[in-house]
Motif scaffolding. Sequence first.
Motif, PDB file in Angstrom:
ATOM      1  N   THR A 128       0.883  -1.143  -0.065  1.00 31.96           N
ATOM      2  CA  THR A 128       0.167  -0.003  -0.013  1.00 31.96           C
ATOM      3  C   THR A 128       0.842   1.313   0.041  1.00 31.96           C
ATOM      4  O   THR A 128       0.587   2.146  -0.764  1.00 31.96           O
ATOM      5  CB  THR A 128      -0.908  -0.078   1.405  1.00 31.96           C
ATOM      6  N   TYR A 144      -8.439   6.351  -0.996  1.00 37.16           N
ATOM      7  CA  TYR A 144      -7.799   5.873   0.040  1.00 37.16           C
ATOM      8  C   TYR A 144      -8.717   5.984   1.223  1.00 37.16           C
ATOM      9  O   TYR A 144      -9.268   7.265   1.341  1.00 37.16           O
ATOM     10  CB  TYR A 144      -6.586   6.038   0.314  1.00 37.16           C
ATOM     11  N   VAL A 147      -4.146   4.581   7.103  1.00 39.91           N
ATOM     12  CA  VAL A 147      -4.694   3.923   5.849  1.00 39.91           C
ATOM     13  C   VAL A 147      -5.237   2.410   6.023  1.00 39.91           C
ATOM     14  O   VAL A 147      -4.357   1.691   6.505  1.00 39.91           O
ATOM     15  CB  VAL A 147      -3.585   3.971   4.603  1.00 39.91           C
TER      16      VAL A 147
END
Length: 260
Positions: free
Chosen positions: A206, A236, A254
């Motif tokens: 990511t 995101y 995140v």
Amino acid sequence: MLVLLPPSEGKASSGRGVPLEPGSLSLPGLAEARAAVLGELVELCAGDEEKAREVLGLSEGLRGEVAKNAGLRTAGARPAGEVYTGVLYDALGLGSLGPAAERRAGRELLVFSGLWGAVGVGDLIPSYRCSMGVRLPGIGALAAHWRGPMAEVMPEAAGDRLVLDLRSSAYAAAWKPKGDVAGRTATVRVLHAPTRKVVSHFNKATKGRIVRSLLVEDVSPGTPAELVEALRDLGYVVEAEAPARAGRPWSLDVLVDEVH
């Protein structure tokens, strides 16, 4: 924006490039500290192989890395962005960026390193094996070795830019943003949404995707708050709060369900 990346443990082979030219590397203020580590590492690996393996924490299967380190001064050098491999760099995909995004990567990405301190992705380096957690006999702990030189060069390198710090803890130990730079710094933690736990693969992939998205979409946030909004606009799921005190880094979470 200035993006701080960890290196990869595994690295592509050096190939037949021209040998290392230390004076050509980014952050020339690190030259003396680099020379000290390079000299110590080459000397260690040119001597007792078993001692070198022990110091570097290398398994029997990685015995060949000792000889590679012994030949660093004459080994072929290639762009750091090609030398570093692994999950984060696969997701970042530097080799498939368009010309504009590639130029931005050259200006905005720094890879921290136990051997070099930090290098730009376009800097020509040979393949090597020396993590930030190593304690070299004549130098000691590498993170401690780099703190002084990094404190000198990194504030100037950051300038007035947002600092997106994606380093692992071992590499973050070599330089901690302070003062105004800290207030413009954002660290990112990637959590597996269903469990809210950090999972190595999700984390690395990511982070690589985030950097690629920012480069490809030509997004240049100037503050941590702008970064949060930019990442949300890019799709995101981000949780973040401003730090309680000014001059402290922002911490961003995140959340991801899966990585394709």
